[in-house]
Design a protein around this motif. Structure first.
Motif, PDB file in Angstrom:
ATOM      1  N   ALA A 123       0.835  -1.201   0.000  1.00  0.00           N
ATOM      2  CA  ALA A 123       0.000   0.000   0.000  1.00  0.00           C
ATOM      3  C   ALA A 123       0.872   1.253   0.000  1.00  0.00           C
ATOM      4  CB  ALA A 123      -0.931  -0.005   1.210  1.00  0.00           C
ATOM      5  N   ALA A 124       1.904   1.245   0.822  1.00  0.00           N
ATOM      6  CA  ALA A 124       2.816   2.395   0.894  1.00  0.00           C
ATOM      7  C   ALA A 124       3.574   2.575  -0.418  1.00  0.00           C
ATOM      8  CB  ALA A 124       3.793   2.214   2.053  1.00  0.00           C
ATOM      9  N   ASN A 125       3.996   1.458  -1.020  1.00  0.00           N
ATOM     10  CA  ASN A 125       4.728   1.534  -2.291  1.00  0.00           C
ATOM     11  C   ASN A 125       3.834   2.074  -3.410  1.00  0.00           C
ATOM     12  OD1 ASN A 125       7.070   0.498  -1.154  1.00  0.00           O
ATOM     13  ND2 ASN A 125       6.547  -1.620  -1.643  1.00  0.00           N
ATOM     14  N   ALA A 126       2.575   1.637  -3.410  1.00  0.00           N
ATOM     15  CA  ALA A 126       1.641   2.132  -4.424  1.00  0.00           C
ATOM     16  C   ALA A 126       1.433   3.635  -4.266  1.00  0.00           C
ATOM     17  CB  ALA A 126       0.313   1.393  -4.323  1.00  0.00           C
ATOM     18  N   LYS A 127       1.231   4.066  -3.025  1.00  0.00           N
ATOM     19  CA  LYS A 127       0.971   5.489  -2.780  1.00  0.00           C
ATOM     20  C   LYS A 127       2.175   6.349  -3.167  1.00  0.00           C
ATOM     21  CE  LYS A 127      -1.489   8.407   0.517  1.00  0.00           C
ATOM     22  NZ  LYS A 127      -2.723   8.428  -0.280  1.00  0.00           N
ATOM     23  N   ALA A 128       3.369   5.792  -3.019  1.00  0.00           N
ATOM     24  CA  ALA A 128       4.568   6.533  -3.399  1.00  0.00           C
ATOM     25  C   ALA A 128       4.598   6.812  -4.901  1.00  0.00           C
ATOM     26  CB  ALA A 128       5.821   5.760  -2.980  1.00  0.00           C
ATOM     27  N   GLN A 129       3.867   5.997  -5.670  1.00  0.00           N
ATOM     28  CA  GLN A 129       3.803   6.199  -7.119  1.00  0.00           C
ATOM     29  C   GLN A 129       2.663   7.126  -7.524  1.00  0.00           C
ATOM     30  OE1 GLN A 129       6.203   4.800  -9.183  1.00  0.00           O
ATOM     31  NE2 GLN A 129       7.060   4.317  -7.177  1.00  0.00           N
ATOM     32  N   GLY A 130       1.784   7.458  -6.579  1.00  0.00           N
ATOM     33  CA  GLY A 130       0.621   8.276  -6.894  1.00  0.00           C
ATOM     34  C   GLY A 130       0.994   9.687  -7.305  1.00  0.00           C
ATOM     35  N   GLN A 131       0.248  10.230  -8.228  1.00  0.00           N
ATOM     36  CA  GLN A 131       0.524  11.568  -8.757  1.00  0.00           C
ATOM     37  C   GLN A 131      -0.724  12.436  -8.601  1.00  0.00           C
ATOM     38  OE1 GLN A 131       1.613  10.482 -12.725  1.00  0.00           O
ATOM     39  NE2 GLN A 131       3.325   9.241 -12.039  1.00  0.00           N
ATOM     40  N   ALA A 132      -0.970  12.831  -7.368  1.00  0.00           N
ATOM     41  CA  ALA A 132      -2.164  13.635  -7.091  1.00  0.00           C
ATOM     42  C   ALA A 132      -2.106  15.007  -7.745  1.00  0.00           C
ATOM     43  CB  ALA A 132      -2.344  13.774  -5.579  1.00  0.00           C
ATOM     44  N   SER A 133      -0.916  15.469  -8.092  1.00  0.00           N
ATOM     45  CA  SER A 133      -0.767  16.802  -8.693  1.00  0.00           C
ATOM     46  C   SER A 133      -0.900  16.779 -10.210  1.00  0.00           C
ATOM     47  CB  SER A 133       0.608  17.385  -8.322  1.00  0.00           C
ATOM     48  OG  SER A 133       1.658  16.578  -8.844  1.00  0.00           O
ATOM     49  N   SER A 134      -1.201  15.609 -10.787  1.00  0.00           N
ATOM     50  CA  SER A 134      -1.218  15.485 -12.244  1.00  0.00           C
ATOM     51  C   SER A 134      -2.191  16.442 -12.907  1.00  0.00           C
ATOM     52  CB  SER A 134      -1.578  14.044 -12.636  1.00  0.00           C
ATOM     53  OG  SER A 134      -0.553  13.161 -12.254  1.00  0.00           O
ATOM     54  N   VAL A 135      -3.367  16.604 -12.313  1.00  0.00           N
ATOM     55  CA  VAL A 135      -4.366  17.454 -12.959  1.00  0.00           C
ATOM     56  C   VAL A 135      -3.890  18.900 -13.041  1.00  0.00           C
ATOM     57  CG1 VAL A 135      -5.662  17.970 -10.842  1.00  0.00           C
ATOM     58  CG2 VAL A 135      -6.824  17.989 -13.071  1.00  0.00           C
ATOM     59  N   GLY A 136      -3.163  19.343 -12.025  1.00  0.00           N
ATOM     60  CA  GLY A 136      -2.622  20.698 -12.062  1.00  0.00           C
ATOM     61  C   GLY A 136      -1.580  20.861 -13.149  1.00  0.00           C
ATOM     62  N   LEU A 137      -0.741  19.840 -13.324  1.00  0.00           N
ATOM     63  CA  LEU A 137       0.290  19.899 -14.365  1.00  0.00           C
ATOM     64  C   LEU A 137      -0.329  19.908 -15.755  1.00  0.00           C
ATOM     65  CD1 LEU A 137       2.870  17.369 -12.854  1.00  0.00           C
ATOM     66  CD2 LEU A 137       2.991  19.871 -12.832  1.00  0.00           C
ATOM     67  N   LEU A 138      -1.403  19.116 -15.935  1.00  0.00           N
ATOM     68  CA  LEU A 138      -2.064  19.100 -17.238  1.00  0.00           C
ATOM     69  C   LEU A 138      -2.760  20.430 -17.501  1.00  0.00           C
ATOM     70  CD1 LEU A 138      -2.808  17.613 -19.805  1.00  0.00           C
ATOM     71  CD2 LEU A 138      -4.738  16.572 -18.586  1.00  0.00           C
TER      72      LEU A 138
END
Length: 371
Positions: free
Chosen positions: A343-358
């Motif tokens: 779970a921790a490893n998956a969350k480390a890959q999460g990109q919650a800021s992606s929408v802002g970058l797009l």
């Protein structure tokens, strides 16, 4: 619409993999004061999302079939030409500052029409492989947004106008991500979520119930299963899980899926781009079973990327039997520390800021045009 408040036209097909990132971008652009319209194919919004757009338009589209069937190929070509003509008329009326496409042939007519009218276009690729429609559109696109730092078929001049943004997720996913990974308490519930995505869930309906039935009785009694099944399979799956003494909720669609995901200890799913992105942002361990016949093996690439991080386990469908699944589940449920680490490893890959970058990329492109 004034130059200070330009409108943006989003183009996305009716599948979740294309529609959900478009939904996320629409939410963010609205927060930035931009008007958003959506153009989609004739399937429309099958997910009941209430897409956050000023207006939703439908344009005819078709996916070209095999060259071995010239009649079907010609029919698809005629439909696309009809879609392009209709899209040109729509764009002349809306006069958007840019058109953003999210892949799939439903985006082909509006993006081709935009180029014919000199309107900037941006394509977003959700997968680790540049899709066929996006490949056809990429050469003339103003910019290309990618969900993975390495995207197959994106090279040379195409790579020069690519920008890594990640795959945007909706606000409901960001909210669900605030839920901490639920602790696995000895003797407590084991929450398992199984869903097959827009490609259908028949394989899981046939695989999961017999796999769960072979687990030891103490494990079955602790299970709380949420399983997506096709309408024709719901009664069978319900009966099979009940016969095994398993507490299961079976339905064709779960509107609050992100929060259900957040409440789960383990997820079994296909490896569509949006599913993988949401699993990473929320941070939940998963067994990913890529759709075996996906074009260019894009789901296998998506699953492999998350598995390499330690956030999931990728098992190809040809290798997965009820016995194999039961064995894997038994091992994981007996080792809560492994699930928590994944779970921790998956969350480390999460990109919650992606929408802002797009959204930044969209504003960069329209800023150049307005300037």
């Amino acid at each position: 619409m004034t130059r200070e408040t330009p409108s943006i036209l989003l183009a996305a097909g009716g599948t979740g993999g294309h529609l959900f990132p478009a939904y996320a971008l629409a939410e963010e652009l609205a927060r930035r004061g931009l008007a958003v319209d959506l153009v989609t194919d004739m399937r429309g919004d099958r997910y009941g999302t209430g897409f956050p757009a000023r207006s939703v338009y439908q344009i005819p589209s078709a996916t070209p079939g095999s060259k071995k069937n010239p009649i079907a190929l010609a029919r698809a070509g005629f439909t696309l030409l009809r879609g392009i003509r209709k899209a040109r008329g729509l764009l002349r009326t809306l006069k958007p500052a840019a058109v953003v496409g999210f892949g799939g042939y439903p985006t082909f007519p509006p993006l081709v029409a935009a180029r014919l009218l000199g309107i900037p276009t941006i394509i977003h690729e959700q997968n680790a492989v540049l899709g066929r429609a996006n490949r056809a559109l990429a050469g003339k696109a103003s910019a290309i947004a990618t969900s993975f730092r390495k995207t197959r078929f994106l090279e040379g001049k195409l790579a020069e106008k690519a920008r890594f943004t990640g795959n945007p997720v909706r606000d409901v996913v960001i909210e669900a991500a605030k839920t901490p990974y639920p602790a696995l308490v000895p003797g407590g519930p084991l929450k398992l979520l199984v869903f097959g995505g827009s490609q259908g869930a028949r394989f899981f309906s046939e695989l999961v119930p017999p796999a769960l039935a072979t687990l030891p009785a103490p494990v079955r009694q602790r299970l709380k299963v949420v399983l997506q099944a096709r309408a024709e399979d719901v009664s069978t799956v319900t009966a099979e899980t009940a016969a095994a003494g398993i507490n299961a909720e079976i339905a064709t669609f779960f509107k609050g899926l992100p929060q259900i995901m957040a409440d789960s200890h383990l997820v079994i799913a296909r490896a569509g781009a949006s599913s993988v992105a949401e699993l990473a942002v929320i941070g939940r361990p998963s067994i990913l079973v890529p759709l075996p016949h996906s074009l260019d093996s894009d789901q296998l690439e998506n699953a492999s990327n998350l598995a390499e991080s330690g956030g999931s386990w990728c098992i190809e469908q040809r290798d997965l039997t009820p016995l194999r699944l039961a064995t894997e589940l038994g091992k994981l449920f007996e080792a809560p520390e492994i699930l928590a680490a994944a779970a921790a490893n998956a969350k480390a890959q999460g990109q919650a800021s992606s929408v802002g970058l797009l959204a930044d990329l969209v504003q960069d492109v329209i800023g150049k045009r307005l300037a």
